[in-house]
Design a protein around this motif. Structure first.
Motif, PDB file in Angstrom:
ATOM      1  N   GLY A   5      -5.786   3.830  -4.512  1.00  0.00           N
ATOM      2  CA  GLY A   5      -5.688   3.395  -3.124  1.00  0.00           C
ATOM      3  C   GLY A   5      -4.544   2.417  -2.874  1.00  0.00           C
ATOM      4  N   PRO A   6      -4.256   2.165  -1.603  1.00  0.00           N
ATOM      5  CA  PRO A   6      -3.169   1.245  -1.260  1.00  0.00           C
ATOM      6  C   PRO A   6      -3.448  -0.185  -1.702  1.00  0.00           C
ATOM      7  N   GLY A   7      -4.703  -0.586  -1.704  1.00  0.00           N
ATOM      8  CA  GLY A   7      -5.038  -1.937  -2.166  1.00  0.00           C
ATOM      9  C   GLY A   7      -4.750  -2.119  -3.642  1.00  0.00           C
ATOM     10  N   HIS A   8      -5.023  -1.079  -4.422  1.00  0.00           N
ATOM     11  CA  HIS A   8      -4.724  -1.145  -5.851  1.00  0.00           C
ATOM     12  C   HIS A   8      -3.212  -1.242  -6.074  1.00  0.00           C
ATOM     13  N   ALA A   9      -2.450  -0.487  -5.299  1.00  0.00           N
ATOM     14  CA  ALA A   9      -0.989  -0.518  -5.439  1.00  0.00           C
ATOM     15  C   ALA A   9      -0.444  -1.894  -5.093  1.00  0.00           C
ATOM     16  N   ALA A  10      -0.894  -2.469  -3.984  1.00  0.00           N
ATOM     17  CA  ALA A  10      -0.403  -3.783  -3.569  1.00  0.00           C
ATOM     18  C   ALA A  10      -0.803  -4.859  -4.570  1.00  0.00           C
TER      19      ALA A  10
ATOM     20  N   GLN B 196      -4.134  12.153  -3.673  1.00  0.00           N
ATOM     21  CA  GLN B 196      -3.421  13.006  -4.614  1.00  0.00           C
ATOM     22  C   GLN B 196      -1.924  12.802  -4.434  1.00  0.00           C
ATOM     23  N   THR B 197      -1.203  13.097  -5.499  1.00  0.00           N
ATOM     24  CA  THR B 197       0.255  13.046  -5.448  1.00  0.00           C
ATOM     25  C   THR B 197       0.807  14.213  -6.237  1.00  0.00           C
ATOM     26  N   THR B 198       2.076  14.437  -6.092  1.00  0.00           N
ATOM     27  CA  THR B 198       2.781  15.438  -6.887  1.00  0.00           C
ATOM     28  C   THR B 198       3.961  14.747  -7.546  1.00  0.00           C
ATOM     29  N   LEU B 199       4.540  15.402  -8.502  1.00  0.00           N
ATOM     30  CA  LEU B 199       5.664  14.815  -9.226  1.00  0.00           C
ATOM     31  C   LEU B 199       6.865  14.588  -8.305  1.00  0.00           C
ATOM     32  N   ASP B 200       7.106  15.504  -7.366  1.00  0.00           N
ATOM     33  CA  ASP B 200       8.241  15.306  -6.460  1.00  0.00           C
ATOM     34  C   ASP B 200       8.009  14.130  -5.519  1.00  0.00           C
TER      35      ASP B 200
ATOM     36  N   ALA C  64      -2.066   4.323 -15.635  1.00  0.00           N
ATOM     37  CA  ALA C  64      -3.443   4.033 -16.041  1.00  0.00           C
ATOM     38  C   ALA C  64      -4.349   3.918 -14.811  1.00  0.00           C
ATOM     39  N   PHE C  65      -3.868   3.254 -13.760  1.00  0.00           N
ATOM     40  CA  PHE C  65      -4.648   3.162 -12.526  1.00  0.00           C
ATOM     41  C   PHE C  65      -4.908   4.558 -11.957  1.00  0.00           C
ATOM     42  N   HIS C  66      -3.865   5.373 -11.892  1.00  0.00           N
ATOM     43  CA  HIS C  66      -3.977   6.721 -11.338  1.00  0.00           C
ATOM     44  C   HIS C  66      -4.996   7.542 -12.133  1.00  0.00           C
ATOM     45  N   ALA C  67      -4.891   7.481 -13.452  1.00  0.00           N
ATOM     46  CA  ALA C  67      -5.787   8.270 -14.300  1.00  0.00           C
ATOM     47  C   ALA C  67      -7.241   7.823 -14.168  1.00  0.00           C
ATOM     48  N   SER C  68      -7.452   6.541 -13.886  1.00  0.00           N
ATOM     49  CA  SER C  68      -8.823   6.042 -13.770  1.00  0.00           C
ATOM     50  C   SER C  68      -9.381   6.173 -12.355  1.00  0.00           C
ATOM     51  N   GLY C  69      -8.587   6.756 -11.441  1.00  0.00           N
ATOM     52  CA  GLY C  69      -9.061   6.984 -10.090  1.00  0.00           C
ATOM     53  C   GLY C  69      -8.799   5.840  -9.120  1.00  0.00           C
ATOM     54  N   ARG C  70      -8.149   4.793  -9.569  1.00  0.00           N
ATOM     55  CA  ARG C  70      -7.811   3.654  -8.704  1.00  0.00           C
ATOM     56  C   ARG C  70      -6.456   3.922  -8.060  1.00  0.00           C
TER      57      ARG C  70
ATOM     58  N   LEU D 191       3.333  -0.873  -1.548  1.00  0.00           N
ATOM     59  CA  LEU D 191       2.675  -0.164  -0.443  1.00  0.00           C
ATOM     60  C   LEU D 191       3.562   0.938   0.125  1.00  0.00           C
ATOM     61  N   VAL D 192       4.847   0.652   0.277  1.00  0.00           N
ATOM     62  CA  VAL D 192       5.773   1.684   0.774  1.00  0.00           C
ATOM     63  C   VAL D 192       5.832   2.841  -0.216  1.00  0.00           C
ATOM     64  N   MET D 193       5.963   2.510  -1.487  1.00  0.00           N
ATOM     65  CA  MET D 193       6.026   3.567  -2.503  1.00  0.00           C
ATOM     66  C   MET D 193       4.730   4.371  -2.532  1.00  0.00           C
ATOM     67  N   TRP D 194       3.592   3.675  -2.407  1.00  0.00           N
ATOM     68  CA  TRP D 194       2.309   4.373  -2.395  1.00  0.00           C
ATOM     69  C   TRP D 194       2.238   5.344  -1.224  1.00  0.00           C
ATOM     70  N   ARG D 195       2.699   4.888  -0.055  1.00  0.00           N
ATOM     71  CA  ARG D 195       2.639   5.748   1.140  1.00  0.00           C
ATOM     72  C   ARG D 195       3.509   6.990   0.991  1.00  0.00           C
ATOM     73  N   VAL D 196       4.643   6.839   0.346  1.00  0.00           N
ATOM     74  CA  VAL D 196       5.516   7.993   0.120  1.00  0.00           C
ATOM     75  C   VAL D 196       4.862   8.950  -0.886  1.00  0.00           C
ATOM     76  N   ALA D 197       4.207   8.412  -1.903  1.00  0.00           N
ATOM     77  CA  ALA D 197       3.720   9.245  -2.996  1.00  0.00           C
ATOM     78  C   ALA D 197       2.378   9.915  -2.720  1.00  0.00           C
ATOM     79  N   TYR D 198       1.467   9.248  -2.035  1.00  0.00           N
ATOM     80  CA  TYR D 198       0.083   9.735  -1.966  1.00  0.00           C
ATOM     81  C   TYR D 198      -0.282  10.315  -0.613  1.00  0.00           C
ATOM     82  N   ARG D 199      -1.164  11.297  -0.664  1.00  0.00           N
ATOM     83  CA  ARG D 199      -1.781  11.910   0.509  1.00  0.00           C
ATOM     84  C   ARG D 199      -3.280  11.998   0.243  1.00  0.00           C
ATOM     85  N   ARG D 200      -4.047  11.925   1.301  1.00  0.00           N
ATOM     86  CA  ARG D 200      -5.491  12.027   1.180  1.00  0.00           C
ATOM     87  C   ARG D 200      -5.877  13.435   0.741  1.00  0.00           C
ATOM     88  N   ALA D 201      -6.770  13.495  -0.226  1.00  0.00           N
ATOM     89  CA  ALA D 201      -7.246  14.802  -0.722  1.00  0.00           C
ATOM     90  C   ALA D 201      -8.267  15.348   0.263  1.00  0.00           C
TER      91      ALA D 201
END
Length: 154
Positions: free
Chosen positions: A85-90, A16-20, A77-83, A143-153
């Motif tokens: 993960g860090p592999g998808h981001a990279a 999950q992520t938030t806008l901030d 589009a990736f986020h909305a479809s549930g993809r 990957l860096v951006m993904w790590r900043v934005a996402y946390r495990r639900a």
């Protein structure tokens, strides 16, 4: 028999992520690319401190605009479809960087068709090397951006 995914007991992590956090991730990407631009400018040896600071700021702002324009809609589009993960981001970062590089360098690549065989081979090897370097930098930044934005639900 035939069980897959949740039925087979395999837990697929949800993120999950938030806008901030998404905004902070965009800022992190801008800082990384601004620092890269500053390092490239410093490598020339002629730039003063104020010039390097200006290069950093301009590089950060322009890269944040570029990330938003090129990767943003695709990642949405990736986020909305549930993809998510860090592999998808990279993978998305690398693939889009490769596509942008080929689109920007198509005239250069076409010119190798008119060169002699030795020059064309060296040109193509250099082009492939540069493309892979851009893809690796974009994947690492994603990957860096993904790590900043996402946390495990939960």
């Amino acid at each position: 028999m035939g069980e897959t995914g949740a039925d087979a007991g395999i837990r697929v992590p949800r993120y999950q992520t938030t806008l901030d956090r998404a905004g902070l991730a965009l800022a992190a990407g801008g800082v990384l690319y601004g620092a890269l631009a500053m390092l490239l400018a410093a490598r020339g040896g002629e730039a003063g401190v104020l010039t390097l600071i200006a290069v950093f700021v301009v590089g950060a702002v322009l890269s944040m605009l570029a990330i938003t324009a090129t990767f943003g809609p695709l990642w949405l589009a990736f986020h909305a479809s549930g993809r998510r993960g860090p592999g998808h981001a990279a993978a998305l970062g690398a693939i889009v960087a490769l596509m942008l590089w080929v689109a920007a360098a198509h005239d250069l690549l076409a010119s190798y068709a008119f060169a002699d065989r030795g020059s064309a081979a060296i040109g193509w090897l250099r082009a492939i090397g540069v493309a892979l370097m851009f893809a690796a930098i974009a994947a690492a930044t994603a990957l860096v951006m993904w790590r900043v934005a996402y946390r495990r639900a939960g």
